[in-house]
Design a protein around this motif. Structure first.
Motif, PDB file in Angstrom:
ATOM      1  N   MET A  87       0.834  -1.200   0.000  1.00 40.67           N
ATOM      2  CA  MET A  87       0.000   0.000   0.000  1.00 40.67           C
ATOM      3  C   MET A  87       0.873   1.256   0.000  1.00 40.67           C
ATOM      4  O   MET A  87       0.589   2.215  -0.715  1.00 40.67           O
ATOM      5  CB  MET A  87      -0.954  -0.020   1.191  1.00 40.67           C
ATOM      6  CG  MET A  87      -1.998  -1.114   1.086  1.00 40.67           C
ATOM      7  SD  MET A  87      -3.287  -1.137   2.371  1.00 40.67           S
ATOM      8  CE  MET A  87      -2.398  -0.918   3.861  1.00 40.67           C
ATOM      9  N   ALA A  88       1.956   1.242   0.760  1.00 40.74           N
ATOM     10  CA  ALA A  88       2.864   2.398   0.802  1.00 40.74           C
ATOM     11  C   ALA A  88       3.522   2.624  -0.563  1.00 40.74           C
ATOM     12  O   ALA A  88       3.638   3.764  -1.023  1.00 40.74           O
ATOM     13  CB  ALA A  88       3.922   2.195   1.881  1.00 40.74           C
ATOM     14  N   CYS A  91       0.989   4.146  -2.915  1.00 41.68           N
ATOM     15  CA  CYS A  91       0.795   5.570  -2.592  1.00 41.68           C
ATOM     16  C   CYS A  91       1.973   6.407  -3.091  1.00 41.68           C
ATOM     17  O   CYS A  91       1.786   7.518  -3.582  1.00 41.68           O
ATOM     18  CB  CYS A  91       0.585   5.758  -1.089  1.00 41.68           C
ATOM     19  SG  CYS A  91      -1.028   5.172  -0.530  1.00 41.68           S
ATOM     20  N   HIS A  95      -1.085   6.616  -6.184  1.00 42.49           N
ATOM     21  CA  HIS A  95      -2.404   6.039  -5.924  1.00 42.49           C
ATOM     22  C   HIS A  95      -2.925   6.549  -4.588  1.00 42.49           C
ATOM     23  O   HIS A  95      -2.149   6.923  -3.713  1.00 42.49           O
ATOM     24  CB  HIS A  95      -2.338   4.506  -5.916  1.00 42.49           C
ATOM     25  CG  HIS A  95      -1.957   3.933  -7.240  1.00 42.49           C
ATOM     26  ND1 HIS A  95      -2.850   3.793  -8.276  1.00 42.49           N
ATOM     27  CD2 HIS A  95      -0.768   3.490  -7.711  1.00 42.49           C
ATOM     28  CE1 HIS A  95      -2.236   3.279  -9.317  1.00 42.49           C
ATOM     29  NE2 HIS A  95      -0.966   3.079  -9.001  1.00 42.49           N
ATOM     30  N   ARG A  96      -4.241   6.538  -4.454  1.00 45.40           N
ATOM     31  CA  ARG A  96      -4.850   6.988  -3.212  1.00 45.40           C
ATOM     32  C   ARG A  96      -5.679   5.874  -2.605  1.00 45.40           C
ATOM     33  O   ARG A  96      -6.232   5.039  -3.307  1.00 45.40           O
ATOM     34  CB  ARG A  96      -5.722   8.217  -3.475  1.00 45.40           C
ATOM     35  CG  ARG A  96      -4.910   9.425  -3.943  1.00 45.40           C
ATOM     36  CD  ARG A  96      -5.761  10.625  -4.242  1.00 45.40           C
ATOM     37  NE  ARG A  96      -6.845  10.243  -5.156  1.00 45.40           N
ATOM     38  CZ  ARG A  96      -8.027  10.834  -5.208  1.00 45.40           C
ATOM     39  NH1 ARG A  96      -8.298  11.833  -4.417  1.00 45.40           N
ATOM     40  NH2 ARG A  96      -8.941  10.439  -6.059  1.00 45.40           N
ATOM     41  N   LEU A  97      -5.768   5.909  -1.280  1.00 42.31           N
ATOM     42  CA  LEU A  97      -6.561   4.935  -0.535  1.00 42.31           C
ATOM     43  C   LEU A  97      -7.716   5.646   0.148  1.00 42.31           C
ATOM     44  O   LEU A  97      -7.602   6.819   0.516  1.00 42.31           O
ATOM     45  CB  LEU A  97      -5.697   4.245   0.532  1.00 42.31           C
ATOM     46  CG  LEU A  97      -4.490   3.464   0.029  1.00 42.31           C
ATOM     47  CD1 LEU A  97      -3.585   3.073   1.196  1.00 42.31           C
ATOM     48  CD2 LEU A  97      -4.919   2.229  -0.727  1.00 42.31           C
ATOM     49  N   GLN A 101      -8.718   2.155   3.804  1.00 41.93           N
ATOM     50  CA  GLN A 101      -7.526   1.578   3.177  1.00 41.93           C
ATOM     51  C   GLN A 101      -7.850   0.698   1.974  1.00 41.93           C
ATOM     52  O   GLN A 101      -7.223  -0.337   1.744  1.00 41.93           O
ATOM     53  CB  GLN A 101      -6.687   0.801   4.195  1.00 41.93           C
ATOM     54  CG  GLN A 101      -6.235   1.630   5.380  1.00 41.93           C
ATOM     55  CD  GLN A 101      -5.283   2.755   4.970  1.00 41.93           C
ATOM     56  OE1 GLN A 101      -4.210   2.502   4.462  1.00 41.93           O
ATOM     57  NE2 GLN A 101      -5.684   3.993   5.178  1.00 41.93           N
ATOM     58  N   LEU A 103      -7.926   0.769  -2.129  1.00 42.09           N
ATOM     59  CA  LEU A 103      -7.340   1.533  -3.222  1.00 42.09           C
ATOM     60  C   LEU A 103      -8.440   2.134  -4.089  1.00 42.09           C
ATOM     61  O   LEU A 103      -9.376   1.431  -4.493  1.00 42.09           O
ATOM     62  CB  LEU A 103      -6.454   0.605  -4.061  1.00 42.09           C
ATOM     63  CG  LEU A 103      -5.584   1.247  -5.118  1.00 42.09           C
ATOM     64  CD1 LEU A 103      -4.502   2.118  -4.474  1.00 42.09           C
ATOM     65  CD2 LEU A 103      -4.937   0.163  -5.967  1.00 42.09           C
TER      66      LEU A 103
END
Length: 130
Positions: A87-88, A91, A95-97, A101, A103
């Motif tokens: 996820m990090a 980002c 990309h945004r969450l 959390q 995506l």
């Protein structure tokens, strides 16, 4: 020469998966299901091979761009260190969450894998370059 523990089909699939993951451009993502469909294998095979490749070649492939269906990484209590790192990395690529959390899947962030293997019968295919 193929090792005795790996079939030629497994070796061929491994080469095809590496090529498919390397082809995902920065800022783009592909779902595990779409990638497995393009490779003509069940998603669990792709997930298994990706985990093996990460252990064999840590950081060599942009496999963080292969995401779960719907971009949902599961509840925080079940998230692994690898999922959090994925996820990090996503980002960091823009990309945004959501607050939960998940995506945010903007259509222009989708990558379509090369479908050349959709009709492959892995046991009879030669390895690329062989």
């Amino acid at each position: 020469m193929v090792s005795q523990t790996k079939s030629q089909a497994f070796v061929n699939l491994r080469y095809a998966l590496i090529a498919a993951v390397q082809a995902i451009p920065a800022g783009k993502v592909v779902t595990l299901g779409l990638l497995s469909s393009a490779l003509n294998v069940p998603p669990r095979h792709v997930a298994f091979l990706l985990s093996k490749l990460e252990r064999e070649m840590p950081g060599a492939l942009p496999q963080h761009r292969v995401i779960p269906q719907g971009g949902d990484f599961g509840p925080p209590a079940k998230r692994t260190v690898a999922r959090t790192a994925q996820m990090a990395a996503l980002c960091a690529e823009g990309h945004r969450l959501t607050a939960n959390q998940v995506l945010l899947l903007d259509p222009h962030h989708h990558h379509t894998p090369d479908p050349r293997h959709q009709h492959t019968i892995w046991a009879t295919e030669p390895a690329p370059g062989h």
